[in-house]
Design a protein around this motif. Sequence first.
Motif, PDB file in Angstrom:
ATOM      1  N   TRP A 212       0.842  -1.189   0.000  1.00 39.46           N
ATOM      2  CA  TRP A 212       0.000   0.000   0.000  1.00 39.46           C
ATOM      3  C   TRP A 212       0.890   1.256   0.000  1.00 39.46           C
ATOM      4  O   TRP A 212       1.828   1.352   0.785  1.00 39.46           O
ATOM      5  CB  TRP A 212      -0.891   0.017   1.247  1.00 39.46           C
TER       6      TRP A 212
ATOM      7  N   GLY B  52      -9.035   1.557   6.065  1.00 38.99           N
ATOM      8  CA  GLY B  52      -8.825   0.144   6.395  1.00 38.99           C
ATOM      9  C   GLY B  52      -7.687  -0.026   7.374  1.00 38.99           C
ATOM     10  O   GLY B  52      -7.680   0.565   8.458  1.00 38.99           O
ATOM     11  N   LYS B  53      -6.683  -0.792   6.970  1.00 38.89           N
ATOM     12  CA  LYS B  53      -5.601  -1.113   7.895  1.00 38.89           C
ATOM     13  C   LYS B  53      -4.732   0.106   8.234  1.00 38.89           C
ATOM     14  O   LYS B  53      -3.936   0.047   9.162  1.00 38.89           O
ATOM     15  CB  LYS B  53      -4.749  -2.254   7.334  1.00 38.89           C
TER      16      LYS B  53
ATOM     17  N   LYS C 281      -6.112   3.007   9.059  1.00 41.59           N
ATOM     18  CA  LYS C 281      -6.989   3.940   9.765  1.00 41.59           C
ATOM     19  C   LYS C 281      -6.308   4.586  10.966  1.00 41.59           C
ATOM     20  O   LYS C 281      -6.326   5.811  11.120  1.00 41.59           O
ATOM     21  CB  LYS C 281      -8.254   3.211  10.226  1.00 41.59           C
TER      22      LYS C 281
END
Lengths: 366, 366
Positions: free
Chosen positions: A114, A334-335, A337
């Motif tokens: 990401w 998501g991860k 956040k």
Amino acid sequence: MIEIETLPFSRFFLPGPVGVRPEVLARMATPMIGHRVPEMVELMGYIQPRLRTIFGTTRPVYVSASSATGLMEGAVRNGARRHVLSLVNGAFSERFHRIALANGLKADALEVPWGQVHTPDVLDDALRRGIYDAVTVVHSETSTGALNPIRELAEVAHKNGDVAILVDSVSGLAGAPLRADEWSLDFVLTGSQKAFAVPPGLAFGVAQESVLERARSKTDRGTYFDFLEFEKNLEGNQTPNTPAVSLLFALAEQVEYIVREGIEARWARHAAMAERTYRWVDEMNARGVKLEILTPAGARSPTVTCIRVPTGWTGPKVVEETRRRGFAIATGYGKLKDVSFRIGHMGDHSVAGLEELLGVLTDVFR
Amino acid sequence: MIEIETLPFSRFFLPGPVGVRPEVLARMATPMIGHRVPEMVELMGYIQPRLRTIFGTTRPVYVSASSATGLMEGAVRNGARRHVLSLVNGAFSERFHRIALANGLKADALEVPWGQVHTPDVLDDALRRGIYDAVTVVHSETSTGALNPIRELAEVAHKNGDVAILVDSVSGLAGAPLRADEWSLDFVLTGSQKAFAVPPGLAFGVAQESVLERARSKTDRGTYFDFLEFEKNLEGNQTPNTPAVSLLFALAEQVEYIVREGIEARWARHAAMAERTYRWVDEMNARGVKLEILTPAGARSPTVTCIRVPTGWTGPKVVEETRRRGFAIATGYGKLKDVSFRIGHMGDHSVAGLEELLGVLTDVFR
């Protein structure tokens, strides 16, 4: 009726839905018109050439009464034959991959972390195996602020034969440079609620003949996102299904506004807002506030920036403190956040408007 | 911006999109809110119990950013296993049949002429062969004004074992009696722009556990209309995809209005408007104007009436003459276009308001 607390356009910096100018919102109060009547044909006839200018295409632009996820589904149902390669570098490109699988296709994910972007070389290697007939990719990853080099990725796809590139440009189009025809994007889609700065509920897409040919050979491509139906109806400036009439009134107002600004001027304004955001991060670091942009320089989207928080902070805490000062931004997605927050510097915001937000954020970290 | 000629709510009698009260339209000018924020949860939390009252259900009501056609696709992708029986008696029930085929299912059509309705006995005969696992049916056929006996058809379906009945109540729900739970409708859907009198762009649906069980076993049920995703998100009063925020504001206003009127009072008002329309046809015949309601008495929808024109007239000519007098109605649909016209007496219209339209129509035929 319930009263919901809202913020004015000028203080609303989510990376989607973005703030919508009051003039655009007001258009939705126009009384209803039918959807198989001359007035609707006139309205769509007004919208189409402006949408085509924004997309950089001479093809019809589909106007779908759905969110962009719907046209992502349409992309794979119409444009992928059997085996999809999904370029994944965030939540939405991952979703594109899952959509391919959920529609009965074979699909493999080619992943980078990401915040990173995909490179033409690695795609070239993957396609050289000759097993994939379609590539899904996200132009501007709203979850990370990364911008994939779509033009180059499309070149690589086509160099490898009959491979269609299916592009989600949800937070890209109308904010980041993209030319559907010149870049030979087999299909490109976006949503109304990002850089277009129209309320959510519409998605737009442009397919090249390569995708229509695939669609013709697929008998289970469904109905609601059937590209051949969009094509047929747009010949008469109509839509296959009942359109979201009120949103079309808002859209008509906004596409004229965008075309008047000029698409290149709009791209430049987004680039300037992004640059200002990066400078602000530098300024904060110079003051000892250890902020860090998730995505490396050169791979960043001009429409959204994801910023890692310093020790002692969380994404939700930054958002909450900003909201207490009357402005809206988003947490990481998501991860990410807890460890980051996101600023949507897109749509109709200006550098001057952004400056106000950054002043508030400076105060938050003081 | 382009100026489109419109008519006020009180003069707009299309069978969808229907006229929308100015108070509902005005709600759409509310500034944007995010879709994963407490304000959105609050908004959906306000809408849900009211929607459930209107549907006659204790189950969550899906709110889809799409037209109803989208949830028709969802109905067959989630709720049909292999072989569908489509009860066809007009354009929309025919569409339901085509949607099943376009999604890779086997589907047979059981047809009666346009304007007629299906009977429980004939359905029973068809299901006794034991080859069908799902039935698609349209409650109120907007193309003809026919109302199928959904409750009785559902009883027959369930008497025949594991057969799911998938109901399109697009121009029925909120205008014609329907109770999703009590009538054991495995899935029932509608659109925002018919008897709900909200602008188009939203569709609503309620699935029973029977359909969710089917959905769990289908790995190619897609993403955008994935009922399991709707269910999961509604546990927290959210939606799987970006919702059409502005339309939700309009919906919140309108569901409160409907619940305050009372669903049974709303049904009674629609029945009264329909009865007035039938009487007007009788009055015209008494004057020598040979109008004929397409659908026989006892099989008529309370929300829309399709009327055959006398010799020397066409559907478009009636519509045009009515429009010249400042009112909107519709021609017949598809193959009935030339020989009939349709009045949408649904949504928030009153008998008094309808009386004005009928006065104008009387003048048209003078």
